[in-house]
Design an enzyme around this catalytic site. Structure first.
Site, PDB file in Angstrom:
ATOM      1  N   GLU A  64      -4.624  -6.378   2.813  1.00 33.70           N
ATOM      2  CA  GLU A  64      -3.431  -7.046   3.351  1.00 33.70           C
ATOM      3  C   GLU A  64      -3.391  -8.527   3.016  1.00 33.70           C
ATOM      4  OE1 GLU A  64      -4.999  -4.645   4.960  1.00 33.70           O
ATOM      5  OE2 GLU A  64      -3.419  -3.172   5.288  1.00 33.70           O
TER       6      GLU A  64
ATOM      7  N   GLU B  18       0.834  -1.198   0.000  1.00 35.11           N
ATOM      8  CA  GLU B  18       0.000   0.000   0.000  1.00 35.11           C
ATOM      9  C   GLU B  18       0.869   1.249   0.000  1.00 35.11           C
ATOM     10  OE1 GLU B  18      -2.394  -0.695   3.492  1.00 35.11           O
ATOM     11  OE2 GLU B  18      -3.033  -2.611   2.655  1.00 35.11           O
TER      12      GLU B  18
ATOM     13  N   PHE C 201       2.003  -1.377   8.606  1.00 37.37           N
ATOM     14  CA  PHE C 201       2.308  -1.479  10.041  1.00 37.37           C
ATOM     15  C   PHE C 201       2.200  -2.947  10.417  1.00 37.37           C
ATOM     16  CE2 PHE C 201       1.085   2.895   9.666  1.00 37.37           C
ATOM     17  CZ  PHE C 201       1.789   3.578  10.653  1.00 37.37           C
TER      18      PHE C 201
ATOM     19  N   HIS D  52      -1.166   0.661  16.241  1.00 41.59           N
ATOM     20  CA  HIS D  52      -0.067   0.991  15.316  1.00 41.59           C
ATOM     21  C   HIS D  52       1.288   0.882  16.005  1.00 41.59           C
ATOM     22  CE1 HIS D  52      -3.345   2.833  13.013  1.00 41.59           C
ATOM     23  NE2 HIS D  52      -2.540   2.962  11.986  1.00 41.59           N
TER      24      HIS D  52
ATOM     25  N   ASP E 202       0.986  -4.277  12.849  1.00 40.86           N
ATOM     26  CA  ASP E 202      -0.345  -4.578  13.387  1.00 40.86           C
ATOM     27  C   ASP E 202      -1.264  -5.168  12.311  1.00 40.86           C
ATOM     28  OD1 ASP E 202      -0.222  -2.528  16.043  1.00 40.86           O
ATOM     29  OD2 ASP E 202       1.008  -1.973  14.326  1.00 40.86           O
ATOM     30  N   PHE E 203      -1.055  -4.773  11.063  1.00 43.29           N
ATOM     31  CA  PHE E 203      -1.970  -5.209  10.006  1.00 43.29           C
ATOM     32  C   PHE E 203      -1.540  -6.522   9.369  1.00 43.29           C
ATOM     33  CE2 PHE E 203      -2.103  -0.385   9.638  1.00 43.29           C
ATOM     34  CZ  PHE E 203      -2.891  -0.295  10.773  1.00 43.29           C
TER      35      PHE E 203
HETATM   36  C1  LIG Z   1      -5.881  -2.551   7.647  1.00 44.38           C
HETATM   37  C2  LIG Z   1      -5.138  -1.275   7.501  1.00 44.38           C
HETATM   38  N1  LIG Z   1      -4.281  -1.127   6.470  1.00 44.38           N
HETATM   39  C3  LIG Z   1      -3.596   0.011   6.318  1.00 44.38           C
HETATM   40  C4  LIG Z   1      -3.756   1.046   7.200  1.00 44.38           C
HETATM   41  C5  LIG Z   1      -3.005   2.353   7.010  1.00 44.38           C
HETATM   42  N2  LIG Z   1      -3.990   3.373   6.586  1.00 44.38           N
HETATM   43  C6  LIG Z   1      -4.563   4.192   7.473  1.00 44.38           C
HETATM   44  S1  LIG Z   1      -5.749   5.141   6.784  1.00 44.38           S
HETATM   45  C7  LIG Z   1      -5.443   4.495   5.254  1.00 44.38           C
HETATM   46  C8  LIG Z   1      -6.250   4.963   4.091  1.00 44.38           C
HETATM   47  C9  LIG Z   1      -7.699   4.759   4.319  1.00 44.38           C
HETATM   48  O1  LIG Z   1      -8.426   5.152   3.216  1.00 44.38           O
HETATM   49  P1  LIG Z   1      -9.983   5.298   3.282  1.00 44.38           P
HETATM   50  O2  LIG Z   1     -10.600   4.056   3.808  1.00 44.38           O
HETATM   51  O3  LIG Z   1     -10.425   5.757   1.953  1.00 44.38           O
HETATM   52  O4  LIG Z   1     -10.221   6.426   4.381  1.00 44.38           O
HETATM   53  P2  LIG Z   1      -9.688   7.930   4.339  1.00 44.38           P
HETATM   54  O5  LIG Z   1      -8.365   7.941   4.994  1.00 44.38           O
HETATM   55  O6  LIG Z   1      -9.643   8.378   2.940  1.00 44.38           O
HETATM   56  O7  LIG Z   1     -10.681   8.681   5.152  1.00 44.38           O
HETATM   57  C10 LIG Z   1      -4.436   3.535   5.312  1.00 44.38           C
HETATM   58  C11 LIG Z   1      -3.935   2.794   4.166  1.00 44.38           C
HETATM   59  C12 LIG Z   1      -4.633   0.840   8.275  1.00 44.38           C
HETATM   60  N3  LIG Z   1      -4.820   1.769   9.215  1.00 44.38           N
HETATM   61  N4  LIG Z   1      -5.318  -0.308   8.404  1.00 44.38           N
END
Ligand SMILES: Cc1ncc(C[n+]2csc(CCOP(=O)(O)OP(=O)(O)O)c2C)c(N)n1
Ligand SMILES: [Mg+2]
Lengths: 328, 319
Positions: free
Chosen positions: A60, A29, A83, A129, A85-86
């Protein structure tokens, strides 16, 4: 020697391996233009293109499956989970599939991938995290588990991991990314399963992993001023574990302190303690084997609570001093 | 489903409060008074406020990492929120959670989430429980466009649909998951099209039009409460700020951001209320000023609140 940060050393290993072997590619990602959440892959998409530095949706389990399938059919992928955690979301493919394919298929297939992921607390990012879940992977035969503590080790171990024919979980530490150290420019490997004595000493052995190696070296420095000579050993790969140097060190010092960030219960320290207790070093022990590890609790958002949830330099100094002076 | 004039004024106040709260949080972060990371929903206020306006006060929500707006719209106490952001004992989570884990369980907010999509399967359990207990409430589950590409999204939508659970799924499509644009992440135009695969209605709305969001969610709430099952709503909107505190905005242009700023959901709703004769410019200004003042009061409360005591560090892991 030239100095690089831990993040730069990892990036250089990726770049050199991608230049050397066109089967190597990166998938995860935001690994492209964003450069990954910690900037580790910055610039690589510009150099190698979107076909070899692949941004994925937030999937993931899909990433774990993609590297498994690609590795099974001739590629050498390097996946990234943003991270540690994921990695929980990726467990099925990693634990049931990637780890077991070679054995289940009677040795007729291999799954040569690396899954990079940052672990650890200290960034104020709270309970989801900040985890150190390395022991989940250590428990699974078929996976190798690598945890570098210096820029030099990060580069050499990553190159070795990419060239290894097995699935390797490569665990980085967020707080180490900016730490600098000498790193040779040319590609080199550090064989998986080789521990290293990071500092020699006669009074006490500290076995530490990841960022705790750095903190233990700082503690050793302070203790040296009090006349306590600490030996610090870094296993570097948790699996396979290079037992001999650990056992030899404990036979020399008679005292051992094990330090890691992950929660104490069920953590890697229990394994290390058992390895020593089961070995010929047992007869040389002058004191119980001591573990200093994260508290058995999630990481807090509050900075003070976060700080006191995992071992810090002063905790290591205290524990090592008590152990060396026979107070434990 | 018509809103009273008083309610409309209240919704404008909520949007201004969210904007004021997040602008202040951003400043405090820059000053080092808030740490860690945070995800601002500036530009997305109509999605939070319009959706929650369709709920009864006793209905429940599940929120996301970008959840400040959800929390405020659900009626949270700004002081306890700000105290949480500063890691204080008086905060909603006693300083243990921070922005990304803020929850107001008593107020019906079952929590923001640090894991993308982490709340979607929980919505199934909440819906099941509400149904089993014959409670007349519903659960509204927010998530982002990025979350709709996780496996758990698909499992959860299917389960909620086969059991006709009282759930409303609200996807806040703000065009990006970090740097990954919906154009790259989806082979379809509308995320709401996925509803068809689970036999539920799917609706895409202009997420910057508060009334449009309110109306679509109201329909879905009615359906959920009457036992007909879940709906998937997609609020199309945009985040003005970077993804989090570590975003260099390398994946989008300044022009694109500026174009969306022209579609400010607050300005739009304000203009509408003035046009409808519900508000004068002066009254609207006063609502705005009051929102900023309320946030300042929350900051004062948070700054004078105590830190958690170190002796309590291991509290709260188990019930
Ligand atoms: C399972 C997971 N993968 C990756 C992340 C890292 N991460 C945090 S927010 C995000 C983007 C989320 O996108 P979206 O669902 O469109 O929400 P937005 O941030 O645009 O509000 C990512 C990849 C995470 N927190 N959880
Ligand atoms: Mg998004």
């Amino acid at each position: 020697m030239r100095e690089l940060s831990y993040a730069e050393a990892i990036r250089e290993a990726l770049r050199q391996e991608m230049q050397r072997d066109e089967r190597v590619f990166i998938i995860g990602e935001d690994v492209g233009v964003y450069g990954g959440a910690f900037g580790v892959t910055l610039g690589l998409v510009e150099e190698f293109g979107e076909e070899r530095v692949i941004d994925t949706p937030i999937s993931e389990l899909g990433i774990a499956g993609a590297i498994t399938g690609a590795a099974l059919t001739g590629m050498r992928p390097v996946g990234e989970i943003m991270f540690m955690d994921f990695t929980t979301l990726a467990m099925e493919q990693l634990v049931n599939q990637a780890a077991k394919i070679r054995f289940m298929f009677g040795g007729k297939a291999k799954v040569p991938f690396v899954l990079r992921t940052p672990a650890g607390s200290g960034t104020g990012a709270a309970a989801q995290h900040s985890q150190s879940l390395e022991n989940w992977f250590v428990h699974v035969p078929g996976l190798k588990v690598v945890m570098p503590s210096t820029p030099y080790d990060a580069k050499g171990l990553l190159i070795a991991s990419i060239r290894d024919d097995n699935p390797v979980i490569f665990i980085e530490h967020k707080l180490l990314y900016k730490v600098k150290g000498p790193v040779p420019e040319e590609p080199y490997t550090i064989p998986l399963g080789t521990a290293e004595v990071k500092r020699e000493g006669r009074d006490l052995t500290i076995i530490a992993t990841s960022i705790m190696v750095q903190r233990s070296l700082e503690a050793a420095q302070q203790l040296a001023e009090e006349g306590i000579e600490v030996e610090v050993i870094d296993p570097r790969t948790l699996k396979p574990l290079d037992k001999e140097p650990l056992i030899r060190s404990v036979m020399k010092t008679g005292r051992v302190l094990i330090v890691h960030e992950a929660c104490k219960t069920g953590g890697y320290g229990g394994e290390l303690a058992a390895v020593i207790a089961e070995s010929e070093a047992f007869d040389y022990l002058d004191a119980p084997i001591i573990r200093l590890a994260g508290r058995d609790m999630p990481i807090s958002y509050n900075r003070t609570l976060e700080y006191h949830t995992v071992p810090q330099v002063e905790n290591i100094v205290q524990a090592a001093r008590d152990l060396a002076r026979g107070r434990m | 489903m018509t809103l009273s004039e008083a309610k409309k004024r209240e919704l404008l106040r909520q949007m201004y409060t969210i904007r004021a709260f997040e602008e202040k949080a951003e400043q405090l972060y820059a000053m080092g008074k808030i740490h860690g990371t945070m995800h601002l929903s500036i530009g997305m206020e109509a999605s939070a406020v319009g959706s929650i306006a369709a709920l009864r006060p006793d209905d429940l929500i599940l929120s996301t990492h970008r959840g400040h707006g959800h929390c405020i719209a659900k009626g949270a106490d700004l002081r306890l929120m700000m105290a949480e952001f500063m890691g204080k004992e008086t905060g909603y989570c006693r300083g243990r959670g921070g922005s990304m884990h803020i929850a107001d369980v008593e107020g019906g907010n079952l929590g923001a989430n640090g894991v993308v999509g982490g709340g979607i399967p929980i919505a199934v359990g909440v819906g099941l429980s509400l149904k089993m207990q014959k409670r007349d409430q519903i659960i509204l589950c927010f998530f982002g466009d990025g979350a709709a590409n996780l496996g758990p999204f698909h499992e959860a939508l299917n389960m909620a649909a086969i059991w006709k659970l009282p759930v409303v799924f609200v996807c806040e499509n703000n065009q990006y998951a970090m740097s990954f644009s919906v154009k790259k992440a989806f082979p379809i135009e509308r995320i709401s099209d996925r509803a068809a695969a689970y036999g539920m209605p799917g609706v895409t709305v202009d997420g910057n039009d508060l009334m449009a969001v309110y109306e679509a969610v109201s329909q879905a709430v009615k359906r959920a409460r009457s036992g007909e099952g879940p709906t998937l709503i997609e609020n199309v909107t945009y985040r003005w700020r970077g993804h989090s505190k570590s975003d260099a905005n390398r994946y989008r242009t300044r022009e694109e951001i500026e174009a969306w700023k022209q579609k400010c959901p607050i300005k739009r709703f304000r203009a509408r209320l003035i046009e409808e004769g519900i508000l004068t410019e002066e009254e609207a200004d006063r609502i705005e000023q009051e929102a900023y003042a309320a946030v300042d009061a929350a900051v004062a409360f948070a700054e004078t609140s105590p830190e958690p005591a170190l002796e309590t560090i291991e509290e709260g892991v188990y019930a």
